[in-house]
Enzyme design. Structure first.
Site, PDB file in Angstrom:
ATOM      1  N   ASP A 157      28.627  29.725  64.208  1.00  0.00           N
ATOM      2  CA  ASP A 157      28.347  28.789  63.109  1.00  0.00           C
ATOM      3  C   ASP A 157      27.294  29.368  62.165  1.00  0.00           C
ATOM      4  OD1 ASP A 157      28.659  26.502  61.623  1.00  0.00           O
ATOM      5  OD2 ASP A 157      27.809  25.126  63.114  1.00  0.00           O
ATOM      6  N   ARG A 161      23.497  26.613  56.032  1.00  0.00           N
ATOM      7  CA  ARG A 161      22.927  25.363  56.579  1.00  0.00           C
ATOM      8  C   ARG A 161      22.246  25.575  57.924  1.00  0.00           C
ATOM      9  NH1 ARG A 161      28.375  25.143  56.722  1.00  0.00           N
ATOM     10  NH2 ARG A 161      29.252  25.543  58.792  1.00  0.00           N
ATOM     11  N   ASN A 162      22.604  26.650  58.617  1.00  0.00           N
ATOM     12  CA  ASN A 162      22.042  26.904  59.947  1.00  0.00           C
ATOM     13  C   ASN A 162      21.017  28.029  59.973  1.00  0.00           C
ATOM     14  OD1 ASN A 162      23.374  24.846  61.252  1.00  0.00           O
ATOM     15  ND2 ASN A 162      25.209  26.095  61.606  1.00  0.00           N
ATOM     16  N   ASP A 175      20.621  26.292  65.473  1.00  0.00           N
ATOM     17  CA  ASP A 175      21.774  25.495  65.891  1.00  0.00           C
ATOM     18  C   ASP A 175      22.793  26.277  66.720  1.00  0.00           C
ATOM     19  OD1 ASP A 175      23.645  23.601  66.395  1.00  0.00           O
ATOM     20  OD2 ASP A 175      23.591  22.739  64.389  1.00  0.00           O
TER      21      ASP A 175
END
Ligand code: ADE
Length: 299
Positions: A157, A161-162, A175
Site C-alpha cells: 500500500d 497517503r501512507n 500503515d
C-alpha cells in the site's frame, strides 16, 4: 492459510506498554477497521512523548482483531529503520490490542502535496524552492523500501497517503495494514473486496487474484507515488475504475501519462517501475541511486 504468520510471544512482551501510561487525545485518522489517535505516553525516566495510537473500533469484529494482530507481527518482523514508522509499544493486557506508534508531526505526504499545489497557484517559485525537500523524501521512502525488501516484507500500500512526515521532514513508510511476509506467505488471495484495495497503486500481479507479491510489487507502487508527487497529489487514472479494467489497460501497455512537472528522465524512471513483468523492474536500491543521480527531476 495467509494469516499463519507467527510471532514469538516474547517479542510482544518485550514491547509491552501498560495502557494506563497513555493519555488519549484527538483523532488523527480513521480507517475501515480502526482509528489512529494522538496520545501522550508517560515515561517517568526519559520524559513524556507524543505518540500515535492505533486502536480498533469498539464494535470491531474478529477479522479486524486478526488484521491488527497481523499488522503488529509485520511491524515486529520489520524491525527499526529511520524511514519506517516506529512501533514504540503494544498494549495487549487488560483490554483490546493497541499499537503505540511514532508520531508524525507533519502528517501525510498527500496533504503536503495538496498544500503545495494550492500555494503554487499564486506563487510558482514555491515549487523550485521546495523541490529538494520532495526529492529527499522520495530517496528516504526508497531507503525504507530497501529495508522492507531485506526483511522479505511487501507493504502492498505504498502511496502518498501512507507516507508520513516526521520532525525535521523525514519521510517514513506507515500503515502496515495490508503488508505481508513473503517468506511465510509467498502466495495469497485477495481477501478484501476490490473497492477496499489500492487498485490504482497495485502492480498487475496484485490486480490478478492469487498472484504472487514480491518487493517489486512495491516498486511498481513507488512509481505511482513518484507520479503523485509530480502531479501534486492528483489521483491516478481519473475515471478508471475496477481491477479488471485497470489490469486490461496495463496489459495493453497503457500507463499513466508524463506529468508536466517532471523531467523526461524522471518519467523514464517511473516507466521502469511499471514494467509489466516484475523481473524487469529495478529494485529499490537501483531506484534510489537513480533518484540520487537526478536531484532535479521534479517541478
Ligand atoms: N496518522 C496515522 N498515523 C499517524 C502517525 N503515526 N502520526 C501522525 N498522524 C498519523
Amino acid at each position: 492459510g495467509p494469516s499463519s504468520i507467527s510471532i514469538d510471544i516474547d517479542m510482544l512482551k518485550e514491547r509491552e506498554v501498560d495502557r494506563t501510561r497513555l493519555q488519549i487525545g484527538q483523532l488523527l485518522g480513521e480507517g475501515a477497521f480502526g482509528h489512529v489517535v494522538k496520545a501522550t505516553l508517560e515515561q517517568p525516566e526519559e520524559g513524556d512523548v507524543v505518540v500515535a495510537v492505533k486502536k480498533l473500533k469498539d464494535d470491531a469484529e474478529t477479522t479486524a482483531r486478526t488484521a491488527l494482530l497481523r499488522e503488529t507481527c509485520i511491524m515486529l518482523l520489520c524491525g527499526d529503520h529511520d524511514n519506517v514508522i516506529g512501533l514504540k509499544g503494544i498494549c495487549f493486557r487488560d483490554g483490546p490490542l493497541q499499537l503505540v506508534l511514532e508520531y508524525a508531526e507533519h502528517g501525510c505526504l498527500l496533504h503536503l502535496l495538496w498544500t503545495l499545489r494550492a500555494e503554487s497557484k499564486t506563487n510558482m517559485a514555491v515549487l523550485s524552492n521546495k523541490r529538494h525537500i520532495f526529492e529527499t523524501m522520495m530517496v528516504e521512502v526508497c531507503s525504507g523500501l530497501e529495508h522492507l525488501a531485506s526483511s522479505r516484507l511487501v507493504h502492498r500500500d505504498i502511496a502518498a497517503r501512507n507516507i508520513l512526515i516526521c520532525g525535521r521532514g523525514t519521510a517514513k513508510i506507515a500503515d502496515f495494514g495490508l503488508a505481508r511476509d513473503t517468506y511465510a506467505v509467498g502466495y495469497h488471495r485477495q481477501e478484501r473486496g476490490n473497492d477496499l484495495l489500492p487498485l490504482k497503486w497495485m502492480a498487475p500481479e496484485g490486480l490478478k487474484n492469487a498472484a504472487k507479491f514480491t518487493p517489486k510489487s512495491d516498486v511498481w507502487s513507488f512509481g505511482v507515488l513518484l507520479w503523485e508527487v509530480a502531479q501534486l497529489g492528483r489521483t491516478p487514472y481519473p475515471g478508471m475504475d475496477g481491477a479488471d479494467r485497470i489490469y486490461d489497460a496495463l496489459r495493453n501497455h497503457f500507463r499513466l501519462p508524463q506529468p508536466r512537472l517532471c523531467t523526461e528522465q524522471r518519467y523514464r524512471l517511473m516507466q521502469q517501475c511499471w514494467k509489466f513483468n516484475e523481473k524487469n523492474r529495478p529494485d529499490a536500491t537501483t531506484v534510489r541511486k537513480q533518484l540520487e543521480a537526478d536531484p532535479n527531476g521534479f517541478f
